[in-house]
Write an enzyme that holds these catalytic residues in place. Sequence first.
Site, short mmCIF file in Angstrom:
data_model
loop_
_atom_site.label_atom_id
_atom_site.label_comp_id
_atom_site.label_asym_id
_atom_site.label_seq_id
_atom_site.Cartn_x
_atom_site.Cartn_y
_atom_site.Cartn_z
N SER A 120 0.81 -1.21 0.00
CA SER A 120 0.00 0.00 0.00
C SER A 120 0.85 1.26 0.00
O SER A 120 0.31 2.36 -0.14
CB SER A 120 -0.92 0.00 1.23
OG SER A 120 -0.16 -0.11 2.42
N HIS A 141 -2.44 -3.09 -5.93
CA HIS A 141 -2.92 -2.72 -4.60
C HIS A 141 -4.43 -2.93 -4.53
O HIS A 141 -5.21 -2.09 -4.96
CB HIS A 141 -2.55 -1.27 -4.31
CG HIS A 141 -2.97 -0.79 -2.96
ND1 HIS A 141 -3.16 0.54 -2.67
CD2 HIS A 141 -3.25 -1.46 -1.81
CE1 HIS A 141 -3.54 0.67 -1.42
NE2 HIS A 141 -3.61 -0.53 -0.87
N GLU A 153 -5.57 -0.55 -7.50
CA GLU A 153 -4.61 0.51 -7.84
C GLU A 153 -3.38 -0.18 -8.43
O GLU A 153 -2.68 -0.92 -7.73
CB GLU A 153 -4.27 1.30 -6.58
CG GLU A 153 -3.46 2.56 -6.85
CD GLU A 153 -3.15 3.32 -5.56
OE1 GLU A 153 -2.98 4.55 -5.65
OE2 GLU A 153 -3.07 2.70 -4.48
N ASN A 191 -3.32 6.20 -0.81
CA ASN A 191 -2.87 6.56 0.53
C ASN A 191 -2.25 7.94 0.61
O ASN A 191 -2.22 8.54 1.70
CB ASN A 191 -1.91 5.50 1.05
CG ASN A 191 -2.66 4.25 1.48
OD1 ASN A 191 -3.68 4.35 2.14
ND2 ASN A 191 -2.18 3.09 1.10
#
Length: 296
Positions: A120, A141, A153, A191
């Site tokens: 991540s 991800h 992702e 993130n």
Amino acid sequence: MSMQKVAVIGAGTMGNGIAHVFAQNGYAVNLIDVSAAALEKAIQTISKNLDRQVSKGTVSEVQKAQTIANINPLTSIPDGVRDVSLVVEAATENVALKLKIFQELDEHAHPDAILATNTSSISITKIAAATKRPAKVIGMHFMNPVPVMKLVEIINGYATDKSITQEIVALSEKLGKVPCVVNDYPGFIANRILMPMINEAIYSLFEGVAGVAEIDTVMKLGMAHPMGPLQLADFIGLDVCLSILNVLHDGFGNPKYAPCPLLVNMVTAGYLGVKSGEGFYKYTPGSKDLVVSPRF
């Protein structure tokens, strides 16, 4: 290589979810973990999640049985990756561990196999540099819970070949997911945007601007978020949130990414959210009630 057989490294929450999705879509999956107990627990979790799908009518009992049959649990990386076309690593978010795993994958996987990581926040370029095939290393991800969440992702490392990206995009679509391709910079996109928001929510609590329930209610009702940032942090794991914020802070050198002292203290004390039974909320087994931790 025909992508009909894949390997998933790690039988934890993300690993078993990824194995579940591949197996449900007809892929033969080698689920690999050093712990036989973790593998047994993973199969039980996948079975329970499939039962939930059966009860909702989204899969049949026959499809459930076939999905379980498609998963082969193994404790050896060399045995598990030798004849697969894709490896998805979903081990603990630890740089040293991931580099070690990718060195082993590179040694034992077929030269044409694609090596993907579910990280991540850790640099795909750095992971790829630990192998002799950086053009075939990419980020996949997945979001938690994997069988439910649509987003994947997809992160290009600096050396990732465009044809590999295209192949992983097509594969993600075959899994019923929505792929979004991004480039390899700290936090990627998910993130880089999410963690500062969570950190700001924690700062707002830390500075006494509002309480836990109030912060989450504002974001749920005012911004149409299905889960407030503090509840989401508990769900992700406060230790994971802290780790990602540290990656952002170290990677950009910008103080705006510095983790809130309250978050640091909670992680140090072992209050990690759902996984430990208490974070910003207190979690009682068998209860679905959302109860703010008495510490707040």
